[in-house]
Design an enzyme around this catalytic site. Sequence first.
Site, PDB file in Angstrom:
ATOM      1  N   GLY A 203       0.815  -1.203   0.000  1.00 26.89           N
ATOM      2  CA  GLY A 203       0.000   0.000   0.000  1.00 26.89           C
ATOM      3  C   GLY A 203       0.847   1.249   0.000  1.00 26.89           C
ATOM      4  N   PRO A 204       0.220   2.412  -0.229  1.00 24.95           N
ATOM      5  CA  PRO A 204       0.960   3.676  -0.248  1.00 24.95           C
ATOM      6  C   PRO A 204       1.576   3.990   1.116  1.00 24.95           C
ATOM      7  CG  PRO A 204      -1.255   3.916  -1.180  1.00 24.95           C
ATOM      8  CD  PRO A 204      -1.208   2.580  -0.510  1.00 24.95           C
ATOM      9  N   LYS A 209       0.732   0.154   7.473  1.00 29.35           N
ATOM     10  CA  LYS A 209       1.224  -1.217   7.302  1.00 29.35           C
ATOM     11  C   LYS A 209       2.008  -1.680   8.523  1.00 29.35           C
ATOM     12  CE  LYS A 209       3.303  -0.088   3.462  1.00 29.35           C
ATOM     13  NZ  LYS A 209       2.787   1.287   3.298  1.00 29.35           N
ATOM     14  N   THR A 210       2.909  -0.829   9.012  1.00 36.02           N
ATOM     15  CA  THR A 210       3.713  -1.199  10.179  1.00 36.02           C
ATOM     16  C   THR A 210       2.834  -1.352  11.416  1.00 36.02           C
ATOM     17  OG1 THR A 210       5.605  -0.016   9.254  1.00 36.02           O
ATOM     18  CG2 THR A 210       5.670  -0.524  11.604  1.00 36.02           C
ATOM     19  N   GLU A 428      -9.761  33.014  -8.707  1.00 36.37           N
ATOM     20  CA  GLU A 428     -10.308  32.021  -7.781  1.00 36.37           C
ATOM     21  C   GLU A 428     -11.822  31.920  -7.904  1.00 36.37           C
ATOM     22  OE1 GLU A 428      -8.480  29.956  -6.301  1.00 36.37           O
ATOM     23  OE2 GLU A 428      -6.602  30.972  -6.774  1.00 36.37           O
TER      24      GLU A 428
END
Length: 614
Positions: A203-204, A209-210, A428
């Site tokens: 995954g990014p 993940k850790t 804008e």
Amino acid sequence: MKSKKFPQFNIAFLVLAVLTVFWAQRLFKASATVADIPYSQFLELVDHDGVSEIVITGDQVRGKLKAPLGGKPGGVKEFVTLRVDENLSKRLESKGMRFSSKPENTFFRDLLSWIFPVLFFLVVWFLMMRRAGGGMGGGGNFLAVGKSKARIYAETEIPVRFKDVAGVDEAKAELQEVVDFLKNPASYGRLGGRMPKGVLLVGPPGTGKTMLAKAVAGEAGVPFFSISGSEFVEMFVGVGAARVRDLFEQARKKAPAIIFIDELDALGRARSSGNFGGGGHDEKEQTLNQLLVEMDGFDSTQGLMLLAATNRPEILDPALLRAGRFDRQVLVDRPDKSGRRAILEVHLKKIQTISDLDLDMVASITSGFTGADIANLVNEAALIATRRGAPLVTQEDFTEGMERIVAGLEKKSRVLTQHEKEIVAHHEMGHALVGAAVPGSSAVHKVSIIPRGVGALGYTIQRPTEDRFLMTREELEQKLCVLLGGRAAETVIFGHFSTGASDDLSRATDAARSMATRYGMVESLGHATYEREQLGYLGAGPGARDFSEKTAAEIDAAVKAILDRAFARTLKLLEDNIELLRSSAQDLLTKETLTEAELKPYFAKINATALTSE
């Protein structure tokens, strides 16, 4: 009690001490058996035939006496003296004076001449061993160079649980089976099946993940061996392979256990071949080969599980991903809106907020954020509230924190001229009005002309109403209209272009080129893709071209046509609403920032026939 290894510094100190004592004893022994006598006494002994041997070295006279000094049995019979100038000695002797030349004390000079070289050598040796051993996982012990540098957490040292990880429910469901296996390995073999030897979290960056790996160890209550892929490879050949062996050996002793290798791509990059790859003797390749062997060698029924994480699975060696090694991949992707809300709830427990905080709104404006980004947003909001002395964190603090992360810090020192402010305001509001006119577009959340970051002179924030995973050709063209709304507004009001649209043009060009080369949305180019990623060693890389010059010219023409068509539609829309553009820009100039509630009256008056008539 745990035994401690004898430090190298103590060994060096002991050797130095022994040398010092040995040299001091020699000097003391020599000084105890040799008498230092005056030169006049030496002359008297010579006159009375009391000297048996003489050795003259420079001004120093050493010798032996026929009888001990003082006539005592067992007395000193060796002597040393320094001679005096002959003319001076005669004059002093004629006066009946005793005279002598005091010898220079060379004890410390002789001592240091021995000690300093030895000391210098020992210090250099100690520093080299410490650098080599400490840099290679030995904690300063050179003999531990091949030991694993993995950080070992006992089952009671991991506080992370699945409840602490939000927004990745699918990944947690996959890993729950791993937890059950580690708790009871034997039960999983009753029907002949086996658990996967390795689980790869993909995954990014920042998606957790850790943390998921730690949560698995925390839930299972087993030891956790954590190491980064880059820590296996050092300057000495063979060290990485030795560390891999040592890591698996330690884990087997503590099984059931988890081995977690973070950033696996640093170790498991695809092995090269041919003359340009370095061959099979490269240190990284030897380390990878050892890892592959170890993964083949351990028995999964022992309760040993290998977890790894990477955000670049496409560069991993195919041998790592084959069945029997990392035979299960778990995607840990960016969270959707409900996942972002769940992550917010986890992190909001650490700060004090108002009771009516709209989490759905915060989750909406954080589209595309990872768990780490959301944690950063919550922290920024808390800091902003603390800075202004507020008792609680409010909705506005989250909005301000979002603007700081996305657009950068406010540049209060950046003073624009009145004409520049007018250009930015119309630019804008062009984005905002086109964004509001496009059907199904994200709601405009805020418009501001306060400079932020490096080059942003103003910004428009849109809040997606829902997560989108697919877009049609018409929706992409409408997105291009929104991106070109600022430049079209400048054209309608001032009749010229400015440099303020550079980022908008870059994003619009990328989107248009993707429509032509990746999505097959240009009829003349057919249903082929003309953009692919190629990995190689001789210059091929992302975007490498494998089509003719004629096709490249057609692609360029198609991209230009897509952008021209979108700009023409946007220009027509703003020309139809020019008075609304002027009045809203004037309001923005006065207030500098317009919120969603303040923008709604303007959006309600938009004439969007230019976008819907085609």
